[in-house]
Design an enzyme around this catalytic site. Structure first.
Site, mmCIF file in Angstrom:
data_model
loop_
_atom_site.group_PDB
_atom_site.id
_atom_site.type_symbol
_atom_site.label_atom_id
_atom_site.label_comp_id
_atom_site.label_asym_id
_atom_site.label_seq_id
_atom_site.Cartn_x
_atom_site.Cartn_y
_atom_site.Cartn_z
ATOM 1 N N HIS A 1 0.827 -1.215 0.000
ATOM 2 C CA HIS A 1 0.000 0.000 0.000
ATOM 3 C C HIS A 1 0.854 1.254 0.000
ATOM 4 O O HIS A 1 2.033 1.215 0.329
ATOM 5 C CB HIS A 1 -0.985 0.034 1.181
ATOM 6 N N HIS B 1 3.893 7.087 3.721
ATOM 7 C CA HIS B 1 4.834 5.972 3.567
ATOM 8 C C HIS B 1 4.409 5.027 2.459
ATOM 9 O O HIS B 1 3.267 5.052 2.010
ATOM 10 C CB HIS B 1 5.026 5.207 4.889
ATOM 11 N N GLU C 1 7.642 1.082 5.068
ATOM 12 C CA GLU C 1 7.103 0.039 5.944
ATOM 13 C C GLU C 1 7.352 -1.298 5.255
ATOM 14 O O GLU C 1 7.155 -1.419 4.047
ATOM 15 C CB GLU C 1 5.594 0.255 6.134
HETATM 16 CO CO CO Z 1 1.141 1.289 6.315
#
Ligand code: CO
Length: 134
Positions: free
Chosen positions: A7, A79, A130
């Site tokens: 994502h 992120h 991440e």
């Molecule tokens: Co995230």
């Protein structure tokens, strides 16, 4: 080592307004807002054919994205999340190459109930990364 882009997270001042924008202007499939108090965010998941967009609104005074929103009042990209098969092996490889893992360096359970780590943006071209064990 990294796999799919799981994502892209965007911090927004109003997650319902942002969800309406993605649904109505962009014609995307958008979830209802979900409050995640342990993570300090209310999130809307935008489902795209090849990845997801997470729209994050700060929840609570200690939200980890509140400071970001103060610096970026109209919102902004926060992120990128890449999938890895083995998060501990990924961490050890990155640390051995000098990358900094945020927090205590141990994986935490993320918004998808899977182990995640965050890598310092100064080590990755100004982008917070991440890693999620897929
Ligand atoms: Co995230």
């Amino acid at each position: 080592m990294i796999g799919r882009l799981n994502h892209v997270a965007i911090v927004v001042p109003d997650v319902r307004a942002a969800a309406a924008l993605y649904r109505n202007a962009l014609g995307a499939k958008v979830s209802e807002p979900v409050a995640l108090p342990p993570h300090g965010v209310t999130v809307v998941f935008v489902e795209l054919p090849n990845t997801k967009i997470e729209l994050l609104e700060p929840l609570g005074e200690k939200s980890p994205v509140r400071g970001f929103l103060e610096r970026n009042p109209s919102g902004g990209m926060h992120h990128l999340c890449y999938e890895v098969e083995d998060i501990l092996a990924a961490r050890d490889r990155l640390v051995a190459q000098g990358a900094r893992v945020l927090g205590d360096g141990e994986p935490k359970i993320g918004a998808h109930d899977k182990p995640v780590l965050f890598l310092h943006p100064k080590d990755f071209n100004g982008t917070l990364i991440e890693l999620e064990q897929a």
